[in-house]
Scaffold this active site. Structure first.
Site, short mmCIF file in Angstrom:
data_model
loop_
_atom_site.label_atom_id
_atom_site.label_comp_id
_atom_site.label_asym_id
_atom_site.label_seq_id
_atom_site.Cartn_x
_atom_site.Cartn_y
_atom_site.Cartn_z
N TRP A 5 37.18 -3.78 -25.41
CA TRP A 5 38.49 -3.49 -24.82
C TRP A 5 39.17 -4.81 -24.47
O TRP A 5 38.53 -5.70 -23.94
CB TRP A 5 38.31 -2.63 -23.57
CG TRP A 5 39.59 -2.06 -23.07
CD1 TRP A 5 40.32 -2.49 -22.01
CD2 TRP A 5 40.29 -0.93 -23.61
NE1 TRP A 5 41.43 -1.72 -21.86
CE2 TRP A 5 41.44 -0.74 -22.83
CE3 TRP A 5 40.04 -0.08 -24.69
CZ2 TRP A 5 42.35 0.27 -23.08
CZ3 TRP A 5 40.96 0.93 -24.93
CH2 TRP A 5 42.09 1.10 -24.13
N VAL B 245 39.83 -6.59 -17.62
CA VAL B 245 40.47 -5.39 -17.09
C VAL B 245 41.85 -5.82 -16.60
O VAL B 245 41.97 -6.73 -15.78
CB VAL B 245 39.66 -4.77 -15.93
CG1 VAL B 245 40.27 -3.46 -15.48
CG2 VAL B 245 38.19 -4.58 -16.33
N GLU C 25 48.99 1.42 -14.16
CA GLU C 25 49.80 2.18 -13.21
C GLU C 25 48.97 3.06 -12.27
O GLU C 25 49.52 3.66 -11.36
CB GLU C 25 50.78 3.06 -13.99
CG GLU C 25 51.75 2.25 -14.83
CD GLU C 25 52.62 3.13 -15.72
OE1 GLU C 25 52.41 4.36 -15.75
OE2 GLU C 25 53.50 2.57 -16.38
N HIS D 96 42.69 3.37 -11.59
CA HIS D 96 41.57 3.15 -12.53
C HIS D 96 41.11 1.70 -12.50
O HIS D 96 39.91 1.42 -12.51
CB HIS D 96 42.01 3.56 -13.94
CG HIS D 96 40.95 3.43 -14.97
ND1 HIS D 96 39.90 4.31 -15.07
CD2 HIS D 96 40.77 2.53 -15.96
CE1 HIS D 96 39.12 3.96 -16.07
NE2 HIS D 96 39.62 2.87 -16.63
N PHE E 222 29.05 -13.35 -14.34
CA PHE E 222 30.20 -12.45 -14.27
C PHE E 222 31.39 -13.12 -14.94
O PHE E 222 32.01 -14.03 -14.39
CB PHE E 222 30.52 -12.14 -12.80
CG PHE E 222 31.64 -11.16 -12.60
CD1 PHE E 222 31.40 -9.81 -12.70
CD2 PHE E 222 32.91 -11.59 -12.28
CE1 PHE E 222 32.42 -8.89 -12.50
CE2 PHE E 222 33.94 -10.69 -12.08
CZ PHE E 222 33.70 -9.34 -12.18
#
Length: 166
Positions: free
Chosen positions: A31, A88, A92, A95, A120
């Protein structure tokens, strides 16, 4: 902003351990791949600089950042340390908050459970511009920083293990 005008990825290669005997894993989220692939490139540059053999670097891909802790834990069965790479970007809904919190806590838990380092390397940005600046842009490359961390932590673990008296 603490990062304004600063490249946070500067390091002196002389301060890093020789990685010739280390096995390093990298877990990369698919992603936001434009950013995660940039961080992967930064991490690989550091590992090569440290002398980690290509055959001793294991890269696995996962669908998103949420999967990074479990994949890191699974990969630690085969390597000395892991770089967990994800991105990430705030949207909106809430999440973003749930994913970021779960990933941060999950990676921390894997570190403590296994006693092996997981760096990390997850960008938690408000927008794409911030992610670009931190994945090889004006603020450096979080992948570079995470690889430096994992190399130093693998060396620390190795040194402490070697210093045990029988």
């Amino acid at each position: 902003m603490a990062t304004a005008g600063n490249n946070l990825s500067s390091y002196d290669p002389k301060d890093l351990p020789n990685g010739a005997r280390f096995n390093v894993g990298i877990v990369v989220s698919e992603w936001n791949a434009v950013y995660t692939n940039g961080m992967l490139d930064g991490a690989m540059d550091v590992l090569r600089t440290c002398g980690v053999p290509e055959a001793s670097i294991r890269i696995v891909h996962v669908p998103g950042s949420f999967e990074l802790p479990l994949a890191s834990q699974m990969l630690l069965e085969h390597v000395d340390g892991v770089i967990a790479i994800g991105s990430v970007i705030r949207g909106e809904t809430a999440h973003f908050d749930y994913v970021c919190e779960a990933v941060a806590q999950g990676i921390k838990d894997v570190n403590l459970k296994t006693g092996k380092p997981v760096a990390f390397c997850v960008l938690t940005d408000n927008n794409a511009e911030q992610a670009a600046a931190r994945s090889g842009g004006e603020h450096g490359n979080k992948g570079t920083e995470a690889a430096v961390v994992v190399m130093k932590m693998i060396a620390l673990r190795s040194n402490l293990s070697g210093s045990r008296k029988s």
